[in-house]
Design a protein around this motif. Structure first.
Motif, PDB file in Angstrom:
ATOM      1  N   TYR A  77      14.444  16.290 -29.195  1.00 59.58           N
ATOM      2  CA  TYR A  77      15.594  16.149 -28.120  1.00 59.58           C
ATOM      3  C   TYR A  77      15.879  17.503 -27.335  1.00 59.58           C
ATOM      4  O   TYR A  77      16.286  17.581 -26.116  1.00 59.58           O
ATOM      5  CB  TYR A  77      16.953  16.138 -28.925  1.00 59.58           C
ATOM      6  N   GLU A  78      15.471  18.648 -27.872  1.00 64.57           N
ATOM      7  CA  GLU A  78      15.588  20.125 -27.155  1.00 64.57           C
ATOM      8  C   GLU A  78      14.852  21.203 -27.364  1.00 64.57           C
ATOM      9  O   GLU A  78      14.533  21.102 -28.936  1.00 64.57           O
ATOM     10  CB  GLU A  78      17.134  20.099 -27.189  1.00 64.57           C
ATOM     11  N   VAL A  94      16.315  25.568 -20.473  1.00 62.71           N
ATOM     12  CA  VAL A  94      16.780  24.569 -21.817  1.00 62.71           C
ATOM     13  C   VAL A  94      16.073  23.437 -21.307  1.00 62.71           C
ATOM     14  O   VAL A  94      15.964  22.767 -20.084  1.00 62.71           O
ATOM     15  CB  VAL A  94      18.406  24.179 -21.485  1.00 62.71           C
ATOM     16  N   HIS A  95      15.053  22.870 -22.144  1.00 65.85           N
ATOM     17  CA  HIS A  95      14.381  21.498 -22.100  1.00 65.85           C
ATOM     18  C   HIS A  95      14.941  20.602 -22.889  1.00 65.85           C
ATOM     19  O   HIS A  95      15.273  20.500 -24.000  1.00 65.85           O
ATOM     20  CB  HIS A  95      12.819  21.861 -22.586  1.00 65.85           C
ATOM     21  N   LEU A  96      15.452  19.424 -22.253  1.00 67.03           N
ATOM     22  CA  LEU A  96      16.360  18.489 -22.728  1.00 67.03           C
ATOM     23  C   LEU A  96      15.434  16.913 -22.666  1.00 67.03           C
ATOM     24  O   LEU A  96      14.854  16.553 -21.707  1.00 67.03           O
ATOM     25  CB  LEU A  96      17.613  18.051 -22.128  1.00 67.03           C
TER      26      LEU A  96
END
Length: 159
Positions: A77-78, A94-96
């Motif tokens: 998820y992240e 931030v990679h979501l």
């Protein structure tokens, strides 16, 4: 501190998308115009929490290096990386990933601050925020193409 947010829907499962996004070996294909290459730390395969990668790339006509550390990871998820060394005063990415319609909504949130105090803040507003937005949009579109192609051909990311 400027913030850039870019989202794109990718027609692959979330786990596959998560791995494509953190695959150091595939990353240069997502930003070919910058000629990025990993030169230190993790230089191929899937990066993990706590690990670093140093990228060498051409941005704004200048060869630069940036070292980032994965400071947090919640698969699939992240994950979050933070610049440890580079041209910025600070940079957090931030990679979501969110399951959506049998695919994945991938969202990038980039927070950055230029050096040089007031001059840097003016540069952020006048130029850098747009440059970073275009960079992330291009990267996202290329990752979408890479992920969908890899998934349709192999069902797993090349590492």
């Amino acid at each position: 501190m400027p913030v850039v947010k870019v989202a794109i829907w990718i027609d692959v499962p979330i786990e596959f998308c998560f791995d494509i996004a953190r695959n150091i070996s595939l990353h240069p294909r997502s930003v070919p115009h910058t000629k990025e290459r990993a030169v230190a730390g993790v230089t191929e395969g899937l990066i993990q929490e706590g690990e670093t990668v140093t990228w060498e790339a051409i941005h704004l006509g200048v060869r630069q290096t940036l070292t980032a550390r994965i400071i947090s990871m919640n698969p699939p998820y992240e994950f979050i990386d933070r610049m440890e060394e580079g041209a910025f005063h600070s940079l957090i990415h931030v990679h979501l990933f969110e399951e959506q319609n049998e695919g994945t909504l991938m969202t990038d949130i980039l927070q950055f601050e230029s050096p040089f105090g007031p001059v840097g803040r003016i540069f952020n507003r006048l130029f850098l925020k747009k440059y970073m937005t275009n960079f992330l949009v291009g990267r996202s579109e290329n990752l979408k193409e890479i992920a969908e192609d890899e998934y349709s051909r192999t069902g797993k990311p090349r590492i």
